[in-house]
Design an enzyme around this catalytic site. Sequence first.
Site, PDB file in Angstrom:
ATOM      1  N   HIS A 150       0.839  -1.201   0.000  1.00  0.00           N
ATOM      2  CA  HIS A 150       0.000   0.000   0.000  1.00  0.00           C
ATOM      3  C   HIS A 150       0.870   1.245   0.000  1.00  0.00           C
ATOM      4  O   HIS A 150       1.680   1.447   0.889  1.00  0.00           O
ATOM      5  CB  HIS A 150      -0.908   0.012   1.239  1.00  0.00           C
ATOM      6  CG  HIS A 150      -2.076  -0.894   1.102  1.00  0.00           C
ATOM      7  ND1 HIS A 150      -3.208  -0.785   1.867  1.00  0.00           N
ATOM      8  CD2 HIS A 150      -2.304  -1.915   0.234  1.00  0.00           C
ATOM      9  CE1 HIS A 150      -4.078  -1.705   1.498  1.00  0.00           C
ATOM     10  NE2 HIS A 150      -3.552  -2.418   0.518  1.00  0.00           N
ATOM     11  N   TYR A 190      -9.468   5.363   7.207  1.00  0.00           N
ATOM     12  CA  TYR A 190      -9.726   5.662   8.625  1.00  0.00           C
ATOM     13  C   TYR A 190     -10.734   6.797   8.642  1.00  0.00           C
ATOM     14  O   TYR A 190     -10.468   7.861   8.071  1.00  0.00           O
ATOM     15  CB  TYR A 190      -8.454   6.132   9.330  1.00  0.00           C
ATOM     16  CG  TYR A 190      -7.388   5.060   9.504  1.00  0.00           C
ATOM     17  CD1 TYR A 190      -7.312   4.315  10.674  1.00  0.00           C
ATOM     18  CD2 TYR A 190      -6.444   4.814   8.504  1.00  0.00           C
ATOM     19  CE1 TYR A 190      -6.331   3.345  10.852  1.00  0.00           C
ATOM     20  CE2 TYR A 190      -5.461   3.851   8.670  1.00  0.00           C
ATOM     21  CZ  TYR A 190      -5.411   3.121   9.851  1.00  0.00           C
ATOM     22  OH  TYR A 190      -4.428   2.162  10.014  1.00  0.00           O
ATOM     23  N   PRO A 233      -5.256  -0.077  18.753  1.00  0.00           N
ATOM     24  CA  PRO A 233      -5.015  -0.604  17.404  1.00  0.00           C
ATOM     25  C   PRO A 233      -4.957   0.439  16.283  1.00  0.00           C
ATOM     26  O   PRO A 233      -4.534   0.111  15.176  1.00  0.00           O
ATOM     27  CB  PRO A 233      -6.193  -1.556  17.187  1.00  0.00           C
ATOM     28  CG  PRO A 233      -7.261  -1.067  18.095  1.00  0.00           C
ATOM     29  CD  PRO A 233      -6.572  -0.477  19.283  1.00  0.00           C
ATOM     30  N   LYS A 275       0.041  -0.752  15.240  1.00  0.00           N
ATOM     31  CA  LYS A 275       1.436  -0.786  15.677  1.00  0.00           C
ATOM     32  C   LYS A 275       1.786  -1.936  16.620  1.00  0.00           C
ATOM     33  O   LYS A 275       2.951  -2.118  16.965  1.00  0.00           O
ATOM     34  CB  LYS A 275       1.798   0.552  16.346  1.00  0.00           C
ATOM     35  CG  LYS A 275       1.814   1.730  15.391  1.00  0.00           C
ATOM     36  CD  LYS A 275       2.854   1.527  14.311  1.00  0.00           C
ATOM     37  CE  LYS A 275       2.799   2.538  13.204  1.00  0.00           C
ATOM     38  NZ  LYS A 275       3.256   1.990  11.919  1.00  0.00           N
ATOM     39  N   TYR A 277       3.550   6.310  10.496  1.00  0.00           N
ATOM     40  CA  TYR A 277       2.645   5.259  10.031  1.00  0.00           C
ATOM     41  C   TYR A 277       3.400   4.138   9.302  1.00  0.00           C
ATOM     42  O   TYR A 277       3.103   2.960   9.491  1.00  0.00           O
ATOM     43  CB  TYR A 277       1.567   5.879   9.137  1.00  0.00           C
ATOM     44  CG  TYR A 277       0.431   4.944   8.792  1.00  0.00           C
ATOM     45  CD1 TYR A 277      -0.390   4.408   9.777  1.00  0.00           C
ATOM     46  CD2 TYR A 277       0.174   4.596   7.464  1.00  0.00           C
ATOM     47  CE1 TYR A 277      -1.428   3.548   9.461  1.00  0.00           C
ATOM     48  CE2 TYR A 277      -0.866   3.745   7.130  1.00  0.00           C
ATOM     49  CZ  TYR A 277      -1.650   3.221   8.132  1.00  0.00           C
ATOM     50  OH  TYR A 277      -2.680   2.363   7.813  1.00  0.00           O
TER      51      TYR A 277
END
Length: 389
Positions: free
Chosen positions: A72, A200, A292, A296, A384
Site C-alpha cells: 500500500h 480511517y 489498534p 502498531k 505510520y
Amino acid sequence: MRTQVAIIGGGPSGLLLSQLLHVHGISSVVLERKTRDYVLGRIRAGVLEKGLVDLMDQAGIGARMHQEGLLHQGTSIAYGNESFRVDLQHHAGRPLMVYGQTELTRDLYDARAKEELPTEFEVENVVLHDLETEAPSVSYEVHGESRTLNCDFIAGCDGFHGVSRRAIPDAVKTEYERTYPFGWLGVLSETPPVNHELIYANSDRGFALCSMRSETRSRYYIQCALSDSPSDWSDQAFWDELRRRIPEPQADQLITGPAIEKSIAPLRSFVCEPMQWGRLFLCGDAAHIVPPTGAKGLNTAASDVHYLFTGLRQYYEDGDANGINQYSQRALSRVWKVSRFSWWFSTLMHQFPDQQAFDRKIQLAELEFLRSSEAAQAAMAQNYVGLPY
Ligand code: APR
Ligand code: PHB
C-alpha cells in the site's frame, strides 16, 4: 532439558525471535500455553512495516508474504464529508505491506515444523527461576508432567496476560497505563474490500476503519461501547452502521456478506519499564500494548525482537554484552514514540463519550490541518510506515 534461549510464548514475538536465532545457530525452545490451532485462530491486525518485512526475510520465511501480501502506497483519512489521501511513498519513501498476522504466524509455525525446532504446547504453571544469575531456568508442566528448561537467557514473549512481566519485582518496575472509553467491533468477511487502500474515518457517529486481508477478504471495524457484546450486533446492524460512518462514495459501493468473525476489542495504552530484569527480557505485548489505531502492536513487537536478537547475536558471536545490557533502553525509546503516535491517532479519530463541543472543534481543526499541511502529513506518514530501528 537445556537450551541457550528459553522463549515463553508462541505468538509472533516468540516465534520470530526463535527463527532469527536459529538462522544464526543459537538454540531456543518455545513454551506455549495453548495449541498451535488456538494461536492461529486469533484474528489480529494485518499491516506490516518494512522493518518487520525485512525481519521475515532475514529469518528466511518471507516468500509467501511477498507473493500474497499487498503493498500500500497510501492511506485515506475521512471526516465529515471530507476525505484525503496521505501518500506514504511520497512522504516517507516506503509503502506498507498488508498481510494478516494470522498468515505471518502460520508461516512462522510452518518453518518451525519444517526445521523441527522445539516447541512445547499446552504448558501450564510456568515459573521463572534464578533470573539474577547466569544460569536461569523455567519450570513448567505438560499434561501433568513437570519439566525444567535450563538456559542462558529467558525471552518473555507471553503477551499482556503472561507470567514473565510479573517476574520483575514490583520495586523495580513501573507500569504506565491509559484506557480508552470505547472498544472496536471488528468484522471479517469474504467480500472484496471497499477501497484498494485503508480508510480511517472520524464521523459524528464514531470511528470506522475499512481494512482488508486480501483482494477478496475484508476487515472492517466500528467504534462501539465497551458494554456492547458482539451478539448485540447483527451483521445487518454492523453494515448499516459502517455505511453511516464512511464517505458516501464508498458507502454506496460497500459489498457486504456474512461475518466470518465478529469480536470486540478494548483499547489500551500500556508500557512496562524496564523491559529487562537480570537475564529476563520482555518482548511485544508482554511489555507494552498500543491501541489498534495505526496497527502498531505487531510492528512494535517486531522492533523489540530486532533489538533483542541483535544483542543476543553480539553476545554469542562476539562475546559483547553491550547489546543485551542496553536492550531495555533501546527498545523503550522506540516503544514510547510508537505509543505516542498510537495515542495521538486514536485521540484524533474517535468520539469520546465525555467530549465537549470544544473538543470536537479542536479535532476537526487538527484533521483540517493534516489535510492541508504537507509537513503534518509527512510527520504522520513517517510514523505510520514505521520509525527506524
Ligand atoms: N506460558 C506460555 N505461554 C503463554 C503464557 C504462559 N504463562 N501466557 C501467555 N502465553 C502465550 C499466549 O497463549 C500467546 O500465544 O504467549 C503468546 C503471546 O502472544 P501474543 O499475545 O500474540 O503477543 P506477541 O507475540 O507479543 O504478539 C504481538 O501484536 O498485533 C499485536 O496484540 C497483537 O498478538 C499481537 C502482538
Ligand atoms: C486490520 O487490518 O486489522 C487493521 C488495519 C489497520 C489498523 C488496525 C487494524 O490501524
